[in-house]
Design an enzyme around this catalytic site. Structure first.
Site, PDB file in Angstrom:
ATOM      1  N   ARG A  46     -50.786  65.489 -18.007  1.00 48.84           N
ATOM      2  CA  ARG A  46     -49.368  65.353 -18.364  1.00 48.84           C
ATOM      3  C   ARG A  46     -49.209  65.396 -19.888  1.00 48.84           C
ATOM      4  O   ARG A  46     -48.292  66.013 -20.403  1.00 48.84           O
ATOM      5  CB  ARG A  46     -48.781  64.056 -17.781  1.00 48.84           C
ATOM      6  CG  ARG A  46     -48.707  64.087 -16.253  1.00 48.84           C
ATOM      7  CD  ARG A  46     -47.900  62.923 -15.687  1.00 48.84           C
ATOM      8  NE  ARG A  46     -48.531  61.623 -15.853  1.00 48.84           N
ATOM      9  CZ  ARG A  46     -49.386  61.074 -15.014  1.00 48.84           C
ATOM     10  NH1 ARG A  46     -49.734  61.715 -13.907  1.00 48.84           N
ATOM     11  NH2 ARG A  46     -49.899  59.874 -15.235  1.00 48.84           N
ATOM     12  N   LYS A 135     -31.539  57.990 -22.115  1.00 48.80           N
ATOM     13  CA  LYS A 135     -30.901  58.654 -20.971  1.00 48.80           C
ATOM     14  C   LYS A 135     -30.978  57.784 -19.729  1.00 48.80           C
ATOM     15  O   LYS A 135     -31.992  57.103 -19.510  1.00 48.80           O
ATOM     16  CB  LYS A 135     -31.584  59.992 -20.680  1.00 48.80           C
ATOM     17  CG  LYS A 135     -30.894  60.798 -19.586  1.00 48.80           C
ATOM     18  CD  LYS A 135     -31.753  61.950 -19.082  1.00 48.80           C
ATOM     19  CE  LYS A 135     -32.477  61.550 -17.808  1.00 48.80           C
ATOM     20  NZ  LYS A 135     -33.167  62.679 -17.167  1.00 48.80           N
ATOM     21  N   GLU A 176     -25.546  60.209 -17.633  1.00 46.72           N
ATOM     22  CA  GLU A 176     -25.752  61.342 -16.724  1.00 46.72           C
ATOM     23  C   GLU A 176     -25.351  61.006 -15.294  1.00 46.72           C
ATOM     24  O   GLU A 176     -26.136  60.418 -14.551  1.00 46.72           O
ATOM     25  CB  GLU A 176     -27.231  61.777 -16.759  1.00 46.72           C
ATOM     26  CG  GLU A 176     -27.521  62.937 -15.818  1.00 46.72           C
ATOM     27  CD  GLU A 176     -28.971  63.413 -15.848  1.00 46.72           C
ATOM     28  OE1 GLU A 176     -29.823  62.708 -16.424  1.00 46.72           O
ATOM     29  OE2 GLU A 176     -29.239  64.479 -15.287  1.00 46.72           O
ATOM     30  N   LYS A 218     -23.841  63.842 -19.945  1.00 43.51           N
ATOM     31  CA  LYS A 218     -24.741  64.848 -19.352  1.00 43.51           C
ATOM     32  C   LYS A 218     -24.334  65.070 -17.902  1.00 43.51           C
ATOM     33  O   LYS A 218     -24.828  64.390 -17.001  1.00 43.51           O
ATOM     34  CB  LYS A 218     -26.196  64.366 -19.457  1.00 43.51           C
ATOM     35  CG  LYS A 218     -27.208  65.290 -18.787  1.00 43.51           C
ATOM     36  CD  LYS A 218     -28.620  65.024 -19.261  1.00 43.51           C
ATOM     37  CE  LYS A 218     -29.623  65.855 -18.492  1.00 43.51           C
ATOM     38  NZ  LYS A 218     -30.969  65.828 -19.101  1.00 43.51           N
TER      39      LYS A 218
HETATM   40  P1  13P Z   1     -32.729  69.594 -14.932  1.00 44.68           P
HETATM   41  O1  13P Z   1     -32.189  70.394 -16.085  1.00 44.68           O
HETATM   42  O2  13P Z   1     -34.015  70.094 -14.383  1.00 44.68           O
HETATM   43  O3  13P Z   1     -31.686  69.328 -13.891  1.00 44.68           O
HETATM   44  O4  13P Z   1     -33.091  68.171 -15.516  1.00 44.68           O
HETATM   45  C1  13P Z   1     -32.248  67.563 -16.388  1.00 44.68           C
HETATM   46  C2  13P Z   1     -32.499  66.117 -16.347  1.00 44.68           C
HETATM   47  O5  13P Z   1     -32.900  65.526 -17.305  1.00 44.68           O
HETATM   48  C3  13P Z   1     -32.256  65.421 -15.083  1.00 44.68           C
HETATM   49  O6  13P Z   1     -32.203  64.040 -15.308  1.00 44.68           O
END
Ligand code: 13P
Length: 336
Positions: A46, A135, A176, A218
């Site tokens: 990773r 986030k 998000e 987001k």
């Molecule tokens: P994706 O752009 O693959 O949807 O991922 C964005 C993300 O950070 C999801 O939490």
């Protein structure tokens, strides 16, 4: 809380021509992604994968910030921690701080995101590690009778508590609320669910006294479900997405940074470009993609050191093309 610093950082993360790389897959998601290219997932593989991405030359021209996962934020590239390495290149390090979406008790098929307990202390620690934004992802499913208003309200409150704590600790929250593409629902249902989710979110953010100028949103783009036979064209997606956002997102928010959600990389770029061609919006219209920035590079890398330059070239290409889409200057010819 230093309001001016939060506002300046939120604005910098959506600087013209730039957007965010989400490289914050949890270890289980990272394991799925690595497995898809035949790589065994260990802390070291990773790290090697994230090192390949983040040491790509010139990405700072298009990438304003990178969202890391806890494990990566504590790992090193050569003898420097990833957050310090990124900051030295002029890229703002961020961190995923939720601990994942779990089934919402009493509401079959719906999920609630966890991670509020001890969050104040964890945010303070991430700030010490050099992270400057964070986030939290809420997951909203469309289905028979879903999403329920209760699920939207519960996730909105968690997002708002997280956002308030971030700002208290001097980190810019990326909030998000992701309406999933899973299912065969129409684009109209996605639009309705996204609008409801955003209205619930901004009501909760107001209740929690969150500074709108010091956060980024987001969201998902407004799309038909993956299994829906009627897929809208690029222009329709851009129009539906902007219409929904304009109805629900206050102009005080400095930027919208879309997730890609499982769209093909080129399509996600085309959608972003179409939105930026539609004229000035109250907020910057940018990206915070994971898969749509990483997938071509992951497929080229396959865990082989000799593939690093080719993989990095593909990652830089997606960063550059999404940078062009930020200005409405992307064309399909640029894919060649
Ligand atoms: P994706 O752009 O693959 O949807 O991922 C964005 C993300 O950070 C999801 O939490």
């Amino acid at each position: 809380m230093d309001k001016l610093a939060l506002m300046a950082l939120a604005k910098a993360l959506v600087a013209p021509g730039k957007g965010i790389l989400a490289a914050d897959e949890s270890s289980s998601t990272a394991t799925r992604r690595l497995k898809s290219v035949g790589v065994e997932s260990t802390a070291e593989t990773r790290r090697a994968y994230r090192k390949m991405l983040l040491t790509t030359p010139e990405i700072e021209r298009y990438i304003s910030g990178v969202i890391l996962y806890d494990e990566t934020a504590r790992q090193n590239v050569d003898h420097t921690s990833f957050p310090v390495y990124l900051a030295d290149r002029g890229i703002v390090p961020g961190i995923k701080v939720d601990t994942g979406a779990k089934p919402l008790a009493g509401y079959p098929g719906e999920q609630i995101t966890e991670g509020l307990d001890g969050l104040r202390e964890r945010l303070a620690e991430y700030a010490r590690l050099g992270c400057r934004f964070a986030k939290w992802r809420a997951v909203i499913a469309i289905g028979d009778g879903l999403p329920t208003p209760f699920c939207l309200a519960a996730n909105a409150r968690a997002l708002a508590r997280y956002a308030a704590l971030c700002q208290e600790q001097g980190l810019v929250p990326v909030v998000e609320p992701e309406v999933l593409m899973d299912g065969d629902h129409t684009i109209e249902r996605c639009e309705a669910a996204t609008l409801e989710a955003l209205r619930a979110l901004f009501a909760a953010l107001a209740e929690h006294r969150v500074l709108l100028e010091g956060l980024l949103l987001k969201p998902n783009m407004v799309l038909a479900g993956k299994g829906c036979p009627a897929q809208a064209d690029v222009k329709t997606v851009a129009e539906a997405t902007l219409r929904t956002l304009r109805r629900a997102v206050p102009g005080a928010v400095p930027g919208i940074v879309f997730l890609s959600g499982g769209q093909e990389a080129e399509l996600a770029t085309a959608h972003l470009d179409a939105m930026n061609r539609a004229g000035a919006q109250p907020w910057q219209v940018s990206f915070s993609f994971a898969r749509a920035l990483q997938e071509p590079a992951l497929n080229a890398w396959r865990g082989v050191e000799a593939n690093v330059p080719a993989a990095q070239a593909l990652f830089l290409k997606r960063a550059r093309l999404n940078g062009a889409a930020r200005k409405g200057e992307y064309t399909v010819e640029m894919e060649k």
